[in-house]
Structures are given as C-alpha cells and as structure tokens.
Design an enzyme around this catalytic site. Structure first.
Site, PDB file in Angstrom:
ATOM      1  N   ARG A  34       0.946  -1.389  -0.021  1.00  0.00           N
ATOM      2  CA  ARG A  34       0.133   0.004  -0.119  1.00  0.00           C
ATOM      3  C   ARG A  34       0.934   1.265   0.137  1.00  0.00           C
ATOM      4  O   ARG A  34       2.007   1.353   0.631  1.00  0.00           O
ATOM      5  CB  ARG A  34      -0.929   0.208   1.261  1.00  0.00           C
ATOM      6  CG  ARG A  34      -1.793  -1.207   1.119  1.00  0.00           C
ATOM      7  CD  ARG A  34      -3.016  -0.926   2.117  1.00  0.00           C
ATOM      8  NE  ARG A  34      -3.913  -2.376   2.107  1.00  0.00           N
ATOM      9  CZ  ARG A  34      -4.417  -2.675   0.879  1.00  0.00           C
ATOM     10  NH1 ARG A  34      -4.781  -1.969  -0.081  1.00  0.00           N
ATOM     11  NH2 ARG A  34      -4.953  -4.024   0.924  1.00  0.00           N
ATOM     12  N   ILE A  36       2.113   4.907   0.927  1.00  0.00           N
ATOM     13  CA  ILE A  36       2.097   5.590   2.274  1.00  0.00           C
ATOM     14  C   ILE A  36       1.013   6.637   2.362  1.00  0.00           C
ATOM     15  O   ILE A  36       0.593   7.104   3.437  1.00  0.00           O
ATOM     16  CB  ILE A  36       3.512   5.956   2.788  1.00  0.00           C
ATOM     17  CG1 ILE A  36       3.522   5.616   4.181  1.00  0.00           C
ATOM     18  CG2 ILE A  36       3.957   7.184   1.957  1.00  0.00           C
ATOM     19  CD1 ILE A  36       5.160   5.880   4.291  1.00  0.00           C
ATOM     20  N   HIS A 106       7.681   1.563 -10.457  1.00  0.00           N
ATOM     21  CA  HIS A 106       6.399   1.121  -9.709  1.00  0.00           C
ATOM     22  C   HIS A 106       5.353   1.389 -10.553  1.00  0.00           C
ATOM     23  O   HIS A 106       5.345   2.488 -11.089  1.00  0.00           O
ATOM     24  CB  HIS A 106       6.274   1.692  -8.251  1.00  0.00           C
ATOM     25  CG  HIS A 106       6.621   3.213  -8.207  1.00  0.00           C
ATOM     26  ND1 HIS A 106       8.212   3.627  -8.435  1.00  0.00           N
ATOM     27  CD2 HIS A 106       5.896   4.261  -8.236  1.00  0.00           C
ATOM     28  CE1 HIS A 106       7.838   4.989  -8.416  1.00  0.00           C
ATOM     29  NE2 HIS A 106       6.807   5.443  -8.237  1.00  0.00           N
ATOM     30  N   HIS A 108       1.443   2.368  -9.729  1.00  0.00           N
ATOM     31  CA  HIS A 108       0.452   2.676  -8.976  1.00  0.00           C
ATOM     32  C   HIS A 108      -0.945   2.045  -9.465  1.00  0.00           C
ATOM     33  O   HIS A 108      -1.131   2.353 -10.680  1.00  0.00           O
ATOM     34  CB  HIS A 108       0.032   4.194  -8.892  1.00  0.00           C
ATOM     35  CG  HIS A 108       1.467   4.847  -8.629  1.00  0.00           C
ATOM     36  ND1 HIS A 108       1.122   5.704  -7.309  1.00  0.00           N
ATOM     37  CD2 HIS A 108       2.302   5.294  -9.157  1.00  0.00           C
ATOM     38  CE1 HIS A 108       2.410   6.391  -7.198  1.00  0.00           C
ATOM     39  NE2 HIS A 108       3.231   6.309  -8.361  1.00  0.00           N
TER      40      HIS A 108
HETATM   41  P1  DGP Z   1       6.048   8.541  -7.855  1.00  0.00           P
HETATM   42  O1  DGP Z   1       5.925   9.878  -7.764  1.00  0.00           O
HETATM   43  O2  DGP Z   1       5.619   7.870  -8.812  1.00  0.00           O
HETATM   44  O3  DGP Z   1       7.500   8.064  -7.694  1.00  0.00           O
HETATM   45  O4  DGP Z   1       5.438   7.987  -6.363  1.00  0.00           O
HETATM   46  C1  DGP Z   1       6.174   7.387  -5.272  1.00  0.00           C
HETATM   47  C2  DGP Z   1       5.053   6.847  -4.388  1.00  0.00           C
HETATM   48  O5  DGP Z   1       5.799   6.185  -3.390  1.00  0.00           O
HETATM   49  C3  DGP Z   1       4.183   8.081  -3.723  1.00  0.00           C
HETATM   50  O6  DGP Z   1       2.942   7.923  -4.083  1.00  0.00           O
HETATM   51  C4  DGP Z   1       4.353   7.759  -2.158  1.00  0.00           C
HETATM   52  C5  DGP Z   1       4.984   6.292  -2.103  1.00  0.00           C
HETATM   53  N1  DGP Z   1       5.885   6.224  -1.022  1.00  0.00           N
HETATM   54  C6  DGP Z   1       7.065   6.896  -0.806  1.00  0.00           C
HETATM   55  N2  DGP Z   1       7.768   6.250   0.230  1.00  0.00           N
HETATM   56  C7  DGP Z   1       7.269   5.269   0.593  1.00  0.00           C
HETATM   57  C8  DGP Z   1       7.092   4.375   1.551  1.00  0.00           C
HETATM   58  O7  DGP Z   1       8.350   4.468   2.726  1.00  0.00           O
HETATM   59  N3  DGP Z   1       6.470   3.424   1.788  1.00  0.00           N
HETATM   60  C9  DGP Z   1       5.131   3.132   1.013  1.00  0.00           C
HETATM   61  N4  DGP Z   1       4.495   2.414   1.309  1.00  0.00           N
HETATM   62  N5  DGP Z   1       5.028   4.189  -0.011  1.00  0.00           N
HETATM   63  C10 DGP Z   1       6.004   5.325  -0.457  1.00  0.00           C
END
Ligand code: DGP
Length: 123
Positions: A34, A36, A106, A108
C-alpha cells in the site's frame, strides 16, 4: 541510454526488509504494497524485485520471467483489491517530466472511486 540504479532508494530498502511495508501480494519477481499516502480507496504500488528504475529500463533489461511475473502481479493486485469489475487506473511515473519520486520502477494501482480525467491541465 545507460541506467544507473541507486540501491539506496526507499523501495530498494523495502525489498531488503530495512523498512516495513503493508504487503498486498508477493511473488518471485514482484512485491505489491500500500502507498504510504493513498490517493484513492485502493492505492497499491507494484514493484519488480530486480533493480530497475522505470518501465523503459525494465522492458529493455529484464528477463522474460521477470516481465511476466511483474505483469501478472499487477493483475493479481486488481483481483485482490476487487477493482477488476468497476475499474482502476495504472500509472507509472518516470524521470523528471514524469515527476518520479522514487527511482525504482513502480506501477500505482488506483481504484475504489471514480478517478476523473487522466490529467489536470496545468495553466
Ligand atoms: P512516484 O511519484 O510515482 O515516484 O510516487 C512514489 C510513491 O511512493 C508516492 O505515492 C508515495 C510512495 N512512497 C514513498 N515512500 C514510501 C514508503 O516508504 N512506503 C510506502 N508504502 N510508500 C511510499
């Protein structure tokens, strides 16, 4: 173009178990957890286990098993999260213009509500 993967990025740390995550699905080649900062009732990130920065990098250098394993994980997440019927959006930001924050590939998976138009027009 050469790809220089930074193994200190936050998703690399998640894959090494150095940072906890809320896992939705895991297979040999992919991990889904999920986001964050969720932006919809369903907001899951699907990442390959290998050191790839973007879809561009991944599709150039990953093995067929990694490619298949990753795409199947995307589908598994849709079914686990129950968004297959009503729909979802899959987004993969890359690089500067894509405003990618974490330099590990990644996708989404967003769903659980109507997501509106794909892009808001910037003025
Ligand atoms: P992007 O802009 O596509 O690189 O989005 C990165 C996403 O990663 C953003 O929606 C927040 C998520 N994110 C950042 N750090 C963490 C983390 O430590 N854990 C989780 N679960 N998500 C994270």
């Amino acid at each position: 173009m050469g790809f220089e993967y930074d193994d200190q990025n936050i998703f690399a740390k998640i894959l090494r178990g150095e940072i906890p995550n809320d896992t939705v699905f895991e297979s040999d080649h992919a991990l889904a957890f999920r986001d964050i900062t969720p932006q919809a009732p369903t907001h899951v990130l699907v990442i390959p286990k290998g050191p790839y920065m973007s879809l561009d990098h991944f599709t150039q250098e990953a093995s067929e098993a990694e490619l298949v394993g990753f795409m199947r994980a995307v589908g598994e997440v849709c079914r686990i999260e129950g968004v297959s019927q009503d729909g979802f959006r899959a987004i993969s930001n890359a690089g500067r213009d894509g405003v990618q924050e974490v330099p590990h590939l990644h996708v989404h998976i967003l769903g659980g509500r109507s997501l509106g138009r794909m892009l808001a027009r910037e003025t």
